[in-house]
Design a protein around this motif. Structure first.
Motif, PDB file in Angstrom:
ATOM      1  N   ILE A 111       0.883  -1.163   0.000  1.00  0.00           N
ATOM      2  CA  ILE A 111       0.000   0.000   0.000  1.00  0.00           C
ATOM      3  C   ILE A 111       0.921   1.213   0.000  1.00  0.00           C
ATOM      4  CG2 ILE A 111      -1.795   1.245   1.269  1.00  0.00           C
ATOM      5  CD1 ILE A 111      -2.392  -1.505   2.684  1.00  0.00           C
ATOM      6  N   PHE A 112       0.570   2.242  -0.732  1.00  0.00           N
ATOM      7  CA  PHE A 112       1.412   3.432  -0.820  1.00  0.00           C
ATOM      8  C   PHE A 112       0.718   4.610  -0.155  1.00  0.00           C
ATOM      9  CE2 PHE A 112       2.663   0.688  -4.245  1.00  0.00           C
ATOM     10  CZ  PHE A 112       4.044   0.817  -4.295  1.00  0.00           C
ATOM     11  N   PHE A 113       1.460   5.296   0.710  1.00  0.00           N
ATOM     12  CA  PHE A 113       0.972   6.506   1.354  1.00  0.00           C
ATOM     13  C   PHE A 113       1.712   7.688   0.751  1.00  0.00           C
ATOM     14  CE2 PHE A 113      -1.002   3.686   4.132  1.00  0.00           C
ATOM     15  CZ  PHE A 113      -1.674   4.320   5.162  1.00  0.00           C
ATOM     16  N   VAL A 114       0.961   8.689   0.302  1.00  0.00           N
ATOM     17  CA  VAL A 114       1.541   9.911  -0.234  1.00  0.00           C
ATOM     18  C   VAL A 114       1.264  11.003   0.783  1.00  0.00           C
ATOM     19  CG1 VAL A 114       1.518  11.575  -2.127  1.00  0.00           C
ATOM     20  CG2 VAL A 114       1.111   9.139  -2.593  1.00  0.00           C
ATOM     21  N   LEU A 115       2.341  11.508   1.378  1.00  0.00           N
ATOM     22  CA  LEU A 115       2.243  12.537   2.406  1.00  0.00           C
ATOM     23  C   LEU A 115       2.811  13.811   1.804  1.00  0.00           C
ATOM     24  CD1 LEU A 115       3.638  10.363   5.329  1.00  0.00           C
ATOM     25  CD2 LEU A 115       1.271  10.597   4.585  1.00  0.00           C
ATOM     26  N   GLU A 116       1.944  14.787   1.553  1.00  0.00           N
ATOM     27  CA  GLU A 116       2.353  15.991   0.837  1.00  0.00           C
ATOM     28  C   GLU A 116       3.222  16.939   1.637  1.00  0.00           C
ATOM     29  OE1 GLU A 116       0.045  17.703  -2.685  1.00  0.00           O
ATOM     30  OE2 GLU A 116      -1.198  17.833  -0.908  1.00  0.00           O
ATOM     31  N   ASN A 117       3.258  16.768   2.900  1.00  0.00           N
ATOM     32  CA  ASN A 117       4.009  17.716   3.699  1.00  0.00           C
ATOM     33  C   ASN A 117       4.797  16.993   4.766  1.00  0.00           C
ATOM     34  OD1 ASN A 117       4.794  20.215   4.931  1.00  0.00           O
ATOM     35  ND2 ASN A 117       2.939  21.120   4.090  1.00  0.00           N
ATOM     36  N   ASP A 118       5.548  17.761   5.512  1.00  0.00           N
ATOM     37  CA  ASP A 118       6.455  17.208   6.517  1.00  0.00           C
ATOM     38  C   ASP A 118       5.764  16.164   7.385  1.00  0.00           C
ATOM     39  OD1 ASP A 118       8.539  18.711   9.097  1.00  0.00           O
ATOM     40  OD2 ASP A 118       8.635  16.798   8.086  1.00  0.00           O
ATOM     41  N   ASP A 147      -2.667  12.450  12.141  1.00  0.00           N
ATOM     42  CA  ASP A 147      -2.084  13.703  12.662  1.00  0.00           C
ATOM     43  C   ASP A 147      -1.977  14.748  11.558  1.00  0.00           C
ATOM     44  OD1 ASP A 147      -1.830  12.651  15.212  1.00  0.00           O
ATOM     45  OD2 ASP A 147       0.304  12.173  14.999  1.00  0.00           O
ATOM     46  N   LEU A 148      -1.507  14.326  10.385  1.00  0.00           N
ATOM     47  CA  LEU A 148      -1.368  15.259   9.267  1.00  0.00           C
ATOM     48  C   LEU A 148      -2.735  15.767   8.810  1.00  0.00           C
ATOM     49  CD1 LEU A 148       1.390  13.429   7.191  1.00  0.00           C
ATOM     50  CD2 LEU A 148       1.656  15.506   8.555  1.00  0.00           C
ATOM     51  N   ALA A 149      -3.680  14.865   8.632  1.00  0.00           N
ATOM     52  CA  ALA A 149      -5.014  15.256   8.165  1.00  0.00           C
ATOM     53  C   ALA A 149      -5.680  16.226   9.141  1.00  0.00           C
ATOM     54  CB  ALA A 149      -5.886  14.025   7.954  1.00  0.00           C
ATOM     55  N   LEU A 150      -5.517  15.968  10.432  1.00  0.00           N
ATOM     56  CA  LEU A 150      -6.114  16.861  11.430  1.00  0.00           C
ATOM     57  C   LEU A 150      -5.451  18.234  11.435  1.00  0.00           C
ATOM     58  CD1 LEU A 150      -6.726  14.375  14.384  1.00  0.00           C
ATOM     59  CD2 LEU A 150      -8.415  15.352  12.798  1.00  0.00           C
ATOM     60  N   ASN A 151      -4.267  18.326  10.830  1.00  0.00           N
ATOM     61  CA  ASN A 151      -3.570  19.602  10.672  1.00  0.00           C
ATOM     62  C   ASN A 151      -3.769  20.184   9.276  1.00  0.00           C
ATOM     63  OD1 ASN A 151      -2.020  20.327  13.184  1.00  0.00           O
ATOM     64  ND2 ASN A 151      -1.449  18.179  12.954  1.00  0.00           N
ATOM     65  N   GLY A 152      -4.713  19.617   8.512  1.00  0.00           N
ATOM     66  CA  GLY A 152      -5.051  20.159   7.207  1.00  0.00           C
ATOM     67  C   GLY A 152      -4.088  19.799   6.089  1.00  0.00           C
ATOM     68  N   ILE A 153      -3.248  18.794   6.295  1.00  0.00           N
ATOM     69  CA  ILE A 153      -2.251  18.385   5.301  1.00  0.00           C
ATOM     70  C   ILE A 153      -2.778  17.178   4.529  1.00  0.00           C
ATOM     71  CG2 ILE A 153       0.105  17.528   4.989  1.00  0.00           C
ATOM     72  CD1 ILE A 153       0.796  19.122   7.581  1.00  0.00           C
ATOM     73  N   SER A 154      -2.633  17.225   3.214  1.00  0.00           N
ATOM     74  CA  SER A 154      -3.163  16.161   2.357  1.00  0.00           C
ATOM     75  C   SER A 154      -2.425  14.843   2.542  1.00  0.00           C
ATOM     76  CB  SER A 154      -3.065  16.564   0.886  1.00  0.00           C
ATOM     77  OG  SER A 154      -3.924  17.634   0.628  1.00  0.00           O
ATOM     78  N   VAL A 155      -3.206  13.770   2.598  1.00  0.00           N
ATOM     79  CA  VAL A 155      -2.680  12.407   2.657  1.00  0.00           C
ATOM     80  C   VAL A 155      -3.483  11.575   1.659  1.00  0.00           C
ATOM     81  CG1 VAL A 155      -2.381  10.341   4.077  1.00  0.00           C
ATOM     82  CG2 VAL A 155      -2.063  12.601   5.104  1.00  0.00           C
ATOM     83  N   PHE A 156      -2.764  10.839   0.810  1.00  0.00           N
ATOM     84  CA  PHE A 156      -3.413   9.967  -0.165  1.00  0.00           C
ATOM     85  C   PHE A 156      -2.889   8.555   0.028  1.00  0.00           C
ATOM     86  CE2 PHE A 156      -2.564  14.116  -2.196  1.00  0.00           C
ATOM     87  CZ  PHE A 156      -3.857  14.608  -2.184  1.00  0.00           C
TER      88      PHE A 156
END
Length: 188
Positions: free
Chosen positions: A54-61, A104-113
């Motif tokens: 499975i691949f996770f794309v984390l757009e930010n730090d 954690d990222l999503a709750l901070n408004g950072i895109s995760v795919f």
């Protein structure tokens, strides 16, 4: 008796679908709405729907926690910008760790795919994001993608060509029993 957190499942509206440049005719788009998305929601959903990798794309730090997990476990990853990562997940414990980081990222408004399919490579999953245009995956052959999930602070959107996930009713079977379905607000 403790009340279960409710979620709803609906066909996605056009504004959600148009957030991405994808071949819309091949994907069914389902939105799952939930107040306070958590690891206990995302992890079982992804674990129940997919096999590895499975691949996770984390757009930010991904914070120091994510960087140390990648390093300590020697997890295949691809850095695509000054602070974006694509992680190839091949084990349950790593999946759980990155579901936690994703929340954690999503709750901070950072895109995760989250992507699942055959013949996918990290380099192909790099998103092109501009504030006034839909998100595009220019290098991605969408014929290789079975399903991808957009994780946000209010739930997820599932884009899938798999018949197991092509209706709100079917998707609800993959959600943890510790949550309850809001039938009134769902497309069932």
């Amino acid at each position: 008796m403790e009340l279960k957190t409710q979620y709803f499942v609906q066909y996605s509206n056009d504004s959600i679908i148009n957030r991405f440049v994808i071949p819309k005719e091949t994907f069914t788009s389902i939105s799952i709405g939930i107040r306070n998305v958590g690891t206990d929601f995302i992890f079982p959903l992804v674990q129940n729907m997919f096999s590895f990798p499975i691949f996770f794309v984390l757009e930010n730090d991904i914070f120091e926690q994510g960087k140390s997990i990648i390093s300590e476990r020697n997890i295949p990853s691809y850095k695509f910008s000054s602070n974006g990562f694509i992680i190839k997940i091949e084990s349950v414990d790593t999946l759980e760790a990155f579901c936690d980081i994703s929340v954690d990222l999503a709750l901070n408004g950072i895109s995760v795919f989250i992507f699942f399919g055959q013949g996918l490579y990290e380099e192909d999953l790099v998103p092109l994001t501009q504030w006034n245009k839909p998100i595009e995956f220019k290098n991605l052959d969408f014929q290789k993608v079975e399903t991808f999930i957009d994780v946000s602070e209010v739930g997820t959107t599932i884009f899938s060509r798999n018949n197991k996930f092509n209706s709100p009713r079917k998707v609800s079977y993959f959600i943890s029993a510790s949550y309850s379905l809001d039938i009134e607000n769902s497309d069932l």
